[in-house]
Write a protein that holds these residues in place. Structure first.
Motif, PDB file in Angstrom:
ATOM      1  N   ALA A 234       4.879 -10.634  -3.724  1.00  0.00           N
ATOM      2  CA  ALA A 234       4.500  -9.272  -4.114  1.00  0.00           C
ATOM      3  C   ALA A 234       4.472  -8.343  -2.903  1.00  0.00           C
ATOM      4  O   ALA A 234       4.752  -7.149  -3.017  1.00  0.00           O
ATOM      5  CB  ALA A 234       3.140  -9.274  -4.803  1.00  0.00           C
ATOM      6  N   VAL A 235       4.136  -8.879  -1.734  1.00  0.00           N
ATOM      7  CA  VAL A 235       4.105  -8.067  -0.518  1.00  0.00           C
ATOM      8  C   VAL A 235       5.524  -7.646  -0.141  1.00  0.00           C
ATOM      9  O   VAL A 235       5.775  -6.484   0.205  1.00  0.00           O
ATOM     10  CB  VAL A 235       3.438  -8.832   0.644  1.00  0.00           C
ATOM     11  N   ALA A 236       6.461  -8.590  -0.220  1.00  0.00           N
ATOM     12  CA  ALA A 236       7.862  -8.277   0.088  1.00  0.00           C
ATOM     13  C   ALA A 236       8.400  -7.230  -0.872  1.00  0.00           C
ATOM     14  O   ALA A 236       9.099  -6.290  -0.463  1.00  0.00           O
ATOM     15  CB  ALA A 236       8.701  -9.548   0.016  1.00  0.00           C
ATOM     16  N   THR A 237       8.070  -7.365  -2.141  1.00  0.00           N
ATOM     17  CA  THR A 237       8.507  -6.388  -3.145  1.00  0.00           C
ATOM     18  C   THR A 237       7.928  -5.013  -2.842  1.00  0.00           C
ATOM     19  O   THR A 237       8.619  -3.997  -2.935  1.00  0.00           O
ATOM     20  CB  THR A 237       8.069  -6.837  -4.553  1.00  0.00           C
ATOM     21  N   CYS A 238       6.676  -4.986  -2.458  1.00  0.00           N
ATOM     22  CA  CYS A 238       5.999  -3.727  -2.135  1.00  0.00           C
ATOM     23  C   CYS A 238       6.671  -3.042  -0.946  1.00  0.00           C
ATOM     24  O   CYS A 238       6.894  -1.827  -0.955  1.00  0.00           O
ATOM     25  CB  CYS A 238       4.531  -4.009  -1.838  1.00  0.00           C
ATOM     26  N   ILE A 239       7.007  -3.813   0.068  1.00  0.00           N
ATOM     27  CA  ILE A 239       7.649  -3.250   1.263  1.00  0.00           C
ATOM     28  C   ILE A 239       9.008  -2.655   0.906  1.00  0.00           C
ATOM     29  O   ILE A 239       9.375  -1.574   1.389  1.00  0.00           O
ATOM     30  CB  ILE A 239       7.788  -4.325   2.358  1.00  0.00           C
ATOM     31  N   LYS A 240       9.735  -3.323   0.051  1.00  0.00           N
ATOM     32  CA  LYS A 240      11.086  -2.859  -0.301  1.00  0.00           C
ATOM     33  C   LYS A 240      11.063  -1.707  -1.304  1.00  0.00           C
ATOM     34  O   LYS A 240      11.896  -0.802  -1.238  1.00  0.00           O
ATOM     35  CB  LYS A 240      11.903  -4.023  -0.858  1.00  0.00           C
ATOM     36  N   ASP A 241      10.119  -1.740  -2.236  1.00  0.00           N
ATOM     37  CA  ASP A 241      10.075  -0.702  -3.273  1.00  0.00           C
ATOM     38  C   ASP A 241       9.396   0.581  -2.811  1.00  0.00           C
ATOM     39  O   ASP A 241       9.518   1.630  -3.454  1.00  0.00           O
ATOM     40  CB  ASP A 241       9.359  -1.237  -4.526  1.00  0.00           C
ATOM     41  N   LYS A 242       8.617   0.517  -1.753  1.00  0.00           N
ATOM     42  CA  LYS A 242       7.953   1.689  -1.149  1.00  0.00           C
ATOM     43  C   LYS A 242       7.128   2.514  -2.147  1.00  0.00           C
ATOM     44  O   LYS A 242       7.333   3.720  -2.297  1.00  0.00           O
ATOM     45  CB  LYS A 242       8.986   2.583  -0.474  1.00  0.00           C
ATOM     46  N   PRO A 243       6.182   1.892  -2.841  1.00  0.00           N
ATOM     47  CA  PRO A 243       5.381   2.631  -3.829  1.00  0.00           C
ATOM     48  C   PRO A 243       4.416   3.644  -3.221  1.00  0.00           C
ATOM     49  O   PRO A 243       3.878   4.501  -3.922  1.00  0.00           O
ATOM     50  CB  PRO A 243       4.606   1.513  -4.552  1.00  0.00           C
ATOM     51  N   TYR A 244       4.185   3.564  -1.914  1.00  0.00           N
ATOM     52  CA  TYR A 244       3.191   4.435  -1.277  1.00  0.00           C
ATOM     53  C   TYR A 244       3.773   5.703  -0.664  1.00  0.00           C
ATOM     54  O   TYR A 244       3.053   6.472  -0.032  1.00  0.00           O
ATOM     55  CB  TYR A 244       2.446   3.656  -0.184  1.00  0.00           C
ATOM     56  N   ASN A 245       5.060   5.921  -0.805  1.00  0.00           N
ATOM     57  CA  ASN A 245       5.711   7.049  -0.128  1.00  0.00           C
ATOM     58  C   ASN A 245       5.012   8.385  -0.343  1.00  0.00           C
ATOM     59  O   ASN A 245       4.704   9.104   0.601  1.00  0.00           O
ATOM     60  CB  ASN A 245       7.176   7.158  -0.571  1.00  0.00           C
ATOM     61  N   ASP A 246       4.782   8.746  -1.601  1.00  0.00           N
ATOM     62  CA  ASP A 246       4.153  10.037  -1.900  1.00  0.00           C
ATOM     63  C   ASP A 246       2.727  10.091  -1.365  1.00  0.00           C
ATOM     64  O   ASP A 246       2.281  11.120  -0.849  1.00  0.00           O
ATOM     65  CB  ASP A 246       4.163  10.307  -3.405  1.00  0.00           C
ATOM     66  N   TYR A 247       2.013   8.985  -1.502  1.00  0.00           N
ATOM     67  CA  TYR A 247       0.634   8.944  -1.040  1.00  0.00           C
ATOM     68  C   TYR A 247       0.572   9.094   0.480  1.00  0.00           C
ATOM     69  O   TYR A 247      -0.310   9.775   1.023  1.00  0.00           O
ATOM     70  CB  TYR A 247      -0.025   7.638  -1.467  1.00  0.00           C
ATOM     71  N   ILE A 248       1.513   8.469   1.187  1.00  0.00           N
ATOM     72  CA  ILE A 248       1.554   8.561   2.645  1.00  0.00           C
ATOM     73  C   ILE A 248       1.736  10.012   3.080  1.00  0.00           C
ATOM     74  O   ILE A 248       1.118  10.473   4.042  1.00  0.00           O
ATOM     75  CB  ILE A 248       2.678   7.674   3.209  1.00  0.00           C
ATOM     76  N   LYS A 249       2.574  10.747   2.371  1.00  0.00           N
ATOM     77  CA  LYS A 249       2.772  12.160   2.689  1.00  0.00           C
ATOM     78  C   LYS A 249       1.468  12.935   2.526  1.00  0.00           C
ATOM     79  O   LYS A 249       1.112  13.776   3.360  1.00  0.00           O
ATOM     80  CB  LYS A 249       3.849  12.759   1.785  1.00  0.00           C
ATOM     81  N   GLN A 250       0.740  12.643   1.456  1.00  0.00           N
ATOM     82  CA  GLN A 250      -0.539  13.317   1.210  1.00  0.00           C
ATOM     83  C   GLN A 250      -1.541  13.002   2.320  1.00  0.00           C
ATOM     84  O   GLN A 250      -2.226  13.894   2.836  1.00  0.00           O
ATOM     85  CB  GLN A 250      -1.111  12.880  -0.139  1.00  0.00           C
ATOM     86  N   VAL A 251      -1.639  11.718   2.668  1.00  0.00           N
ATOM     87  CA  VAL A 251      -2.579  11.290   3.709  1.00  0.00           C
ATOM     88  C   VAL A 251      -2.212  11.917   5.047  1.00  0.00           C
ATOM     89  O   VAL A 251      -3.084  12.395   5.793  1.00  0.00           O
ATOM     90  CB  VAL A 251      -2.593   9.744   3.819  1.00  0.00           C
TER      91      VAL A 251
END
Length: 258
Positions: free
Chosen positions: A199-216
């Protein structure tokens, strides 16, 4: 004078029974029509209100759902987007704002990474890592954002391995202006740090946090952070040479704990 059944005589002497009946019937029809119209108006109004309420509920559910599904909240990730390591009730609270593409942040980690790990492990301090991504322009593949996404992926999985992962990330920091590490390389670093869950590898590749990172990142920069690394001890910006001195924060933390 005529004494026959002249209609005009009826008109003069009283109401015509047929006319009266027709008039009454007409009134009943009007009353029925008015009643039906009133019912239709009420029905249309009820339908309209129902639709409006349903839409409102739907809008509210959509808003709640988008917040509830925000992947970066909960667990070891705080509401402000920091990765929390150690006891949150520790007397000393350290906050480190860093970009994983930042060379100065690499120097800070080399100097004080072990000191922070020790302080968090023995309960002297809690350490919050605020990983932001304002250096995407320093690579051709938005490495800064991809690395920050990986930070959230591993932090959500297990914070006990996070500081070891962070040290390796800085050890392998790509040169500014390069393509940066690939997603496969980021996965390999995570696995080397003990994050073997697929699940960690999938998370790294799928980048689900992109929008949140911009907000932060935007919120962090707007809060007054002007450079990275920015290190805060109990909310106060640390501006001494300690942040680039080997284990320099050890004495700073000890003083703050007195």
């Amino acid at each position: 004078m005529s004494t026959g059944n002249n209609p005009s005589d009826k008109k003069l002497t009283g109401k015509n029974p047929l006319a009266a009946a027709e008039a009454a019937d007409k009134k009943r029809k009007i009353a029925i029509q008015v009643g039906v119209a009133a019912v239709l108006v009420a029905l249309v109004a009820a339908i309209g209100i129902g639709i409006a309420v349903k839409k409102s509920d739907s809008d509210n559910e959509g808003t709640a759902s988008s917040v509830a599904q925000l992947p970066a909240t909960g667990g070891s990730v705080t509401d402000s987007g920091t990765v929390l390591i150690g006891n949150p009730d520790a007397k000393v609270k350290v906050r480190v704002v860093a970009d994983l593409q930042c060379p100065a942040c690499q120097q800070f980690e080399a100097a004080n990474g072990e000191a922070l790990a020790k302080a968090a492990a023995d309960g002297t301090a809690s350490v919050e890592y605020q990983i932001i991504s304002f250096l995407d322009k320093a690579s051709s593949t938005q490495y800064s954002s991809r690395a920050a996404n990986a930070s959230f992926c591993v932090a959500k999985a297990d914070t006990t391995k996070y500081q070891g992962w962070l040290q390796t990330m800085f050890d392998k920091q790509p040169a500014e202006g390069s393509a940066g590490l690939s997603n496969d390389e980021l996965v390999a670093i995570a696995q080397g740090a003990g994050y073997t869950d697929p699940a960690v590898a999938t998370c790294i590749k799928d980048k689900p946090y992109n929008d949140y990172i911009k907000q932060v990142t935007q919120a962090t920069l707007k809060s007054g952070v002007e450079s990275t690394p920015s290190v805060y001890i109990n909310g106060k910006l640390e501006q001494s040479d300690a942040i680039f001195t080997e284990n320099g924060l050890t004495s700073v933390i000890a003083d703050a704990a007195k």
